[in-house]
Design an enzyme around this catalytic site. Structure first.
Site, PDB file in Angstrom:
ATOM      1  N   TYR A 177       0.621  -1.361  -0.229  1.00 22.81           N
ATOM      2  CA  TYR A 177       0.349   0.004   0.153  1.00 22.81           C
ATOM      3  C   TYR A 177       0.590   1.351   0.315  1.00 22.81           C
ATOM      4  CZ  TYR A 177       0.561   1.044   5.072  1.00 22.81           C
ATOM      5  OH  TYR A 177       1.490   1.606   6.189  1.00 22.81           O
ATOM      6  N   CYS A 178       0.361   2.285  -0.239  1.00 24.32           N
ATOM      7  CA  CYS A 178       1.225   3.555  -0.061  1.00 24.32           C
ATOM      8  C   CYS A 178       0.491   4.721   0.241  1.00 24.32           C
ATOM      9  CB  CYS A 178       1.457   3.968  -1.812  1.00 24.32           C
ATOM     10  SG  CYS A 178       0.743   3.743  -3.341  1.00 24.32           S
ATOM     11  N   ARG A 179       0.283   5.925  -1.150  1.00 22.03           N
ATOM     12  CA  ARG A 179      -0.672   6.642  -0.046  1.00 22.03           C
ATOM     13  C   ARG A 179      -2.097   6.656  -0.094  1.00 22.03           C
ATOM     14  NH1 ARG A 179       3.737  11.246  -2.368  1.00 22.03           N
ATOM     15  NH2 ARG A 179       5.196  10.423  -0.784  1.00 22.03           N
TER      16      ARG A 179
END
Length: 221
Positions: A177-179
């Site tokens: 996952y990221c932003r």
């Protein structure tokens, strides 16, 4: 003040928030600060602007009450004024995606082909974390991980992922996952992991959405 004048002044004051977000670079700053506090020079690097230009954008956001600042020695750090600011930006982004045809076209150009990038929902990931049958990778910059991350996630910033692949378990699925949904880090991570023979998917939202949903988070010590 006459009632008509007072009403006009009220709406002008309220619209100052919208005017503050009326710049792509300021919207990008809000998007970055939704991950956690950052210094002016860090923000400048993130949005590919000079420190001077970034400071001007931050002053506009601060005047509208959207960000707060603190000084630590010679450095100035900024954060969102409240979680509601992050919610506002998420809503603006969703409305734009649903009503501005150009947004989906530009998103496809930016994110690239996503057919090979499978997604997992936040609800499914929460269940699988409880069962212990998944490895979660936070592929954002380390500073954002330290500011807050999904509980039990490992910090492996995207530039370091290639070197870390050999240390990842091959019997468990990996979720990166990221932003947020318009961040390419998780997509690139999933592609790299799948190319190396691991089973991987990306979370369909980012850390800010996970946190706002009241799901388990941690702050690095």
């Amino acid at each position: 003040m006459a009632s008509g004048t007072a009403k006009a002044a009220l709406f002008d004051s309220q619209s100052s928030v919208a005017r503050a977000l009326g710049s792509g670079r300021r919207a990008e700053i809000v998007d970055v600060l939704a991950q956690g506090e950052r210094s002016v020079d860090e923000l400048a690097a993130e949005i590919s602007q000079s420190v001077a230009n970034t400071s001007q954008h931050l002053q506009v956001l601060a005047k509208a009450g959207l960000v707060r600042s603190r000084r630590d020695g010679t450095r100035v750090y900024y954060r969102l004024a409240s979680d509601r600011v992050g919610e506002l930006w998420a809503t603006v982004r969703e409305v734009a995606a649903g009503h501005v045809a150009e947004v989906s076209v530009l998103a496809d150009e930016y994110l690239g082909e996503r057919d090979g990038v499978e997604q997992v929902t936040a609800a499914e990931l929460e269940e699988r974390l409880a069962r212990g049958d998944v490895v979660v990778l936070d592929v954002r910059p380390e500073a954002e991980f330290r500011a807050g991350h999904i509980a039990e996630a490992r910090s492996v910033p995207l530039p370091q992922l290639q070197a870390a692949v050999s240390d990842l378990p091959r019997r468990k699925e990996i979720v990166a996952y990221c932003r947020g949904p318009y961040c390419v880090y998780a997509d690139d991570a999933v592609r790299l992991l799948c190319e190396r023979g691991l089973k991987a998917r990306r979370l369909d939202v980012g850390f800010p959405e996970w946190r706002r949903a009241g799901l388990p988070v941690e702050i690095a010590s």
